[in-house]
Design a protein around this motif. Structure first.
Motif, PDB file in Angstrom:
ATOM      1  N   GLY A 298      32.230  -4.104  -2.451  1.00 44.51           N
ATOM      2  CA  GLY A 298      31.034  -4.474  -3.187  1.00 44.51           C
ATOM      3  C   GLY A 298      31.336  -5.032  -4.568  1.00 44.51           C
ATOM      4  N   ILE A 299      30.274  -5.369  -5.267  1.00 41.00           N
ATOM      5  CA  ILE A 299      30.367  -5.937  -6.607  1.00 41.00           C
ATOM      6  C   ILE A 299      30.627  -4.816  -7.614  1.00 41.00           C
ATOM      7  N   PRO A 300      31.560  -5.003  -8.562  1.00 38.45           N
ATOM      8  CA  PRO A 300      31.796  -3.960  -9.581  1.00 38.45           C
ATOM      9  C   PRO A 300      30.558  -3.772 -10.454  1.00 38.45           C
ATOM     10  N   MET A 301      29.950  -2.608 -10.362  1.00 40.80           N
ATOM     11  CA  MET A 301      28.741  -2.319 -11.125  1.00 40.80           C
ATOM     12  C   MET A 301      28.899  -0.980 -11.841  1.00 40.80           C
ATOM     13  N   GLY A 302      28.432  -0.914 -13.063  1.00 42.80           N
ATOM     14  CA  GLY A 302      28.481   0.326 -13.826  1.00 42.80           C
ATOM     15  C   GLY A 302      27.135   1.011 -13.838  1.00 42.80           C
ATOM     16  N   SER A 303      27.085   2.174 -14.505  1.00 41.78           N
ATOM     17  CA  SER A 303      25.855   2.970 -14.531  1.00 41.78           C
ATOM     18  C   SER A 303      24.721   2.276 -15.280  1.00 41.78           C
ATOM     19  N   SER A 304      25.055   1.327 -16.158  1.00 42.75           N
ATOM     20  CA  SER A 304      24.001   0.658 -16.936  1.00 42.75           C
ATOM     21  C   SER A 304      23.533  -0.635 -16.293  1.00 42.75           C
ATOM     22  N   PHE A 305      24.086  -0.975 -15.126  1.00 47.25           N
ATOM     23  CA  PHE A 305      23.746  -2.245 -14.499  1.00 47.25           C
ATOM     24  C   PHE A 305      22.553  -2.096 -13.557  1.00 47.25           C
ATOM     25  N   PRO A 306      21.699  -3.111 -13.510  1.00 45.76           N
ATOM     26  CA  PRO A 306      20.614  -3.089 -12.519  1.00 45.76           C
ATOM     27  C   PRO A 306      21.174  -3.220 -11.113  1.00 45.76           C
ATOM     28  N   MET A 320      34.815  -9.947  -1.684  1.00 44.47           N
ATOM     29  CA  MET A 320      33.785  -9.199  -2.413  1.00 44.47           C
ATOM     30  C   MET A 320      32.401  -9.613  -1.944  1.00 44.47           C
ATOM     31  N   GLY A 321      32.197 -10.925  -1.889  1.00 45.96           N
ATOM     32  CA  GLY A 321      30.884 -11.432  -1.506  1.00 45.96           C
ATOM     33  C   GLY A 321      30.505 -11.071  -0.086  1.00 45.96           C
ATOM     34  N   ALA A 322      31.503 -10.899   0.780  1.00 48.02           N
ATOM     35  CA  ALA A 322      31.223 -10.562   2.179  1.00 48.02           C
ATOM     36  C   ALA A 322      31.071  -9.060   2.391  1.00 48.02           C
ATOM     37  N   GLY A 323      31.219  -8.290   1.344  1.00 42.82           N
ATOM     38  CA  GLY A 323      31.065  -6.843   1.464  1.00 42.82           C
ATOM     39  C   GLY A 323      32.260  -6.146   2.089  1.00 42.82           C
ATOM     40  N   GLN A 324      33.381  -6.844   2.180  1.00 44.46           N
ATOM     41  CA  GLN A 324      34.583  -6.250   2.771  1.00 44.46           C
ATOM     42  C   GLN A 324      35.314  -5.386   1.729  1.00 44.46           C
TER      43      GLN A 324
END
Length: 399
Positions: A298-306, A320-324
């Motif tokens: 998945g996409i690197p996301m933190g706790s403050s990200f929507p 990443m874009g393919a969810g692999q």
């Protein structure tokens, strides 16, 4: 004349009386302090109610009044904490215009922190790259707020966690900036001065660093190829160090100043240090985890990200874009190379290396270690004067 000895009964009575007196005084003092503490707790709770309830809300505070601008909303987020941080020795900077912050004129800069400089050629005037520009801060979001210390140098205060949300960020900072790791020359993680807690909120106090690596070329700085490639080499060293600690960064870099060898006319003898900053999207694997098991998805996301991943603005690899599942360490290398995607040194060995680091197939892409040592070998065979040339800035392209 005092007796040579005191009878045991009298001594015991005296000891008991002293102990009882100490207990009574402690109880008295506690009773005197309790109302003050209760009042302070009530005051803190009142302040806490004015602050965002989550990291996401701190990053993107809701605009409650239709007539209120986003700038005014973000400027107001830190307002309830001005006196709290003043009590800890920090005077928060104020908004000048739009998202630009400047220090309070009543709090003059007295000393350098050692993390932000300007070259003498840029001077003291209002021009870009000058000393006065060190005291401007462009806020990308309200999670960070610059402040001036009692000693007269500047720091950046960053919201790290609210309750349990964001504690992984705190743990990674503890791992890199505390203990033995903090003293290794290859550790480019931005130093952490201290944690400060207010109610359920954890703040980190960091040095204010002079500039961004992304401004090394194609903007105002007159850096030579040698200046830019030195920053690139440090970025790779930074990744090599954290990868050896089983930490993937997935974020950005700062630099103390831009040496601008093209402006001064010779290779700069002083080399600014590059720092890794903002570990919110970083991830740490347990020590000893086999490389094949260090995977992310998945996409690197933190706790403050929507949750809306379309708001992720950094380049995304095909897997990443393919969810692999993918190797996050190889992602660091790819994203670093992509941040130099329109940089061309005109030296084939360097440009070929960068092209290889942008290889979409992670299995064919170098590790940070291989890339660091390969670039080091290339640079060791090139005289510094041969790097005193302007970079070629290509038209923007996306892979």
């Amino acid at each position: 004349m005092l007796p040579k000895s005191i009878p045991g009964g009298i001594a015991a009575t005296a000891t008991f009386a002293c102990a009882l007196g100490a207990i009574c005084y402690t109880v008295y003092a506690e009773n005197r302090r309790r109302p003050r503490r209760q009042e302070e707790n009530r005051g803190n709770r009142a302040i806490r109610e004015q602050l965002p309830s989550s990291l996401l809300e701190w990053r993107l505070p809701p605009v409650t009044d239709g007539s209120e601008s986003r700038v005014a909303t973000e400027a107001a987020v830190w307002q309830p904490l001005f006196e709290f941080f003043r009590g800890h020795g920090f005077t928060l900077w104020k908004h000048a215009f739009m998202f630009m912050l400047i220090p309070d004129a009543e709090e003059p800069a007295e000393s350098s922190s050692g993390f932000a400089y300007a070259t003498p050629e840029r001077g003291l005037g209002p021009g870009i790259g000058s000393v006065i520009r060190i005291f401007e801060y462009q806020a990308l979001n309200p999670l960070c707020r610059p402040a001036r210390t009692r000693a007269g140098f500047d720091v950046v205060i960053r919201v790290l966690a609210i309750g349990q949300s964001g504690q992984d960020h705190v743990e990674i900072l503890n791992a890199l900036t505390r203990g033995d790791f903090a003293f290794f020359s290859a550790n480019h993680a931005i130093p952490l001065y201290e944690f400060i807690t207010f109610e359920d909120i954890t703040f980190g106090i960091f040095p204010m660093v002079g500039s961004r690596v992304e401004e090394a070329y194609g903007y105002w700085a007159k850096n030579s190829v040698g200046d830019v490639v030195d920053m690139l080499l440090q970025c790779l060293e930074a990744l090599l160090f954290i990868h050896s600690a089983k930490i993937a960064h997935r974020d950005n870099f700062l630099v103390q100043w831009h040496p601008e060898s093209l402006l001064i006319g010779y290779p700069s003898s002083s080399r600014p240090r590059v720092y890794l900053t903002d570990f919110e999207t970083a991830m740490k694997f347990p020590n000893g985890t086999p490389a094949a098991e260090c995977l992310a998805s998945g996409i690197p996301m933190g706790s403050s990200f929507p949750e809306d991943v379309s708001r992720y603005k950094r380049p995304v690899t095909p897997d990443m874009g393919a969810g692999q599942q993918y190797d996050p360490f190889k992602l660091d290398v790819w994203q670093l190379a992509m941040s130099f995607k329109n940089f061309q040194s005109t030296i084939p060995e360097i440009d070929n290396l960068l092209n290889g680091l942008r290889e979409p197939d992670a299995s064919l892409r170098m590790t940070s270690a291989d890339a660091y040592y390969h670039l080091s070998d290339i640079l060791s065979s090139i005289p510094p004067n041969s790097l005193l040339i302007p970079p070629n800035v290509l038209a923007e392209t996306w892979m």
